[in-house]
Each structure stands twice: as C-alpha cells, then as structure tokens.
Design a protein around this motif. Sequence first.
Motif, short mmCIF file in Angstrom:
data_model
loop_
_atom_site.label_atom_id
_atom_site.label_comp_id
_atom_site.label_asym_id
_atom_site.label_seq_id
_atom_site.Cartn_x
_atom_site.Cartn_y
_atom_site.Cartn_z
N LEU A 23 8.60 0.56 4.93
CA LEU A 23 7.45 0.15 5.74
C LEU A 23 8.00 -0.60 6.94
O LEU A 23 8.77 -1.55 6.79
CB LEU A 23 6.51 -0.76 4.94
CG LEU A 23 5.73 -0.07 3.82
CD1 LEU A 23 5.02 -1.11 2.97
CD2 LEU A 23 4.75 0.93 4.38
N VAL A 54 0.09 3.37 9.08
CA VAL A 54 -0.65 2.89 7.91
C VAL A 54 -1.81 2.02 8.39
O VAL A 54 -1.65 1.21 9.29
CB VAL A 54 0.29 2.07 6.99
CG1 VAL A 54 -0.47 1.45 5.85
CG2 VAL A 54 1.43 2.92 6.50
N ASP A 56 -5.38 -0.38 7.05
CA ASP A 56 -5.87 -1.20 5.96
C ASP A 56 -6.53 -0.31 4.90
O ASP A 56 -7.31 0.58 5.22
CB ASP A 56 -6.88 -2.21 6.50
CG ASP A 56 -6.94 -3.49 5.69
OD1 ASP A 56 -6.01 -3.76 4.91
OD2 ASP A 56 -7.92 -4.23 5.84
N LEU A 69 -2.79 -0.41 0.21
CA LEU A 69 -2.17 -1.31 1.18
C LEU A 69 -3.21 -2.17 1.88
O LEU A 69 -4.21 -1.67 2.38
CB LEU A 69 -1.38 -0.49 2.20
CG LEU A 69 -0.29 0.38 1.59
CD1 LEU A 69 0.36 1.24 2.65
CD2 LEU A 69 0.75 -0.48 0.89
N ARG A 70 -2.95 -3.46 1.91
CA ARG A 70 -3.80 -4.43 2.63
C ARG A 70 -2.98 -4.95 3.78
O ARG A 70 -1.93 -5.55 3.59
CB ARG A 70 -4.20 -5.59 1.73
CG ARG A 70 -5.21 -5.28 0.66
CD ARG A 70 -6.56 -4.85 1.21
NE ARG A 70 -7.07 -5.67 2.29
CZ ARG A 70 -7.93 -6.65 2.18
NH1 ARG A 70 -8.41 -6.97 1.00
NH2 ARG A 70 -8.33 -7.32 3.23
N LEU A 71 -3.45 -4.76 4.99
CA LEU A 71 -2.73 -5.19 6.18
C LEU A 71 -3.23 -6.49 6.74
O LEU A 71 -2.60 -7.11 7.59
CB LEU A 71 -2.79 -4.10 7.25
CG LEU A 71 -2.27 -2.74 6.82
CD1 LEU A 71 -2.35 -1.77 7.99
CD2 LEU A 71 -0.87 -2.82 6.28
#
Length: 76
Positions: A23, A54, A56, A69-71
Amino acid sequence: MLGRRSVDLVVKDSEASRRHAVLEVFGVNEVFVRDLDSTNGTMLNGRRVTTARVRDFDQLQIGSKLFILRLSRPAA
C-alpha cells in the motif's frame, strides 16, 4: 508491505505470496495498492489489479483473506 514473511503486515494464508502487495500513500488522501508479482494476484473489490487507487471501504483480498480498508478516522 503485505505478505506471508518479512513484511509489515503478515497475512497467514498459504495463498498469499511471501511479498504479495504494497500500500503506497501519496499526500494526504491518495492511497494505491500495487501487486508485487504475486502468484495468486491481488484483488480490489473483486477485480484483479496490478496497481489501483484505493478508496474508503474498498475490499482488498490477499489470498483468501478479505480486508475492508478505512482511509479516514472515525469522528470522535
């Protein structure tokens, strides 16, 4: 870096390569996933990718493991 061995996030799955994906963060809110020529590929939202942005709540699959995935941080 994500994978089975010698990485930042170990994925305990025989379908994950030793060095599977990375990432990459650029600036404040740009995140990309890049496959590292893994044997079984890297999936983002059900689609095999080599490099992809990518967002959220995207779903990242490494081997048989699925990550949401939490951004952003949740509000306090």
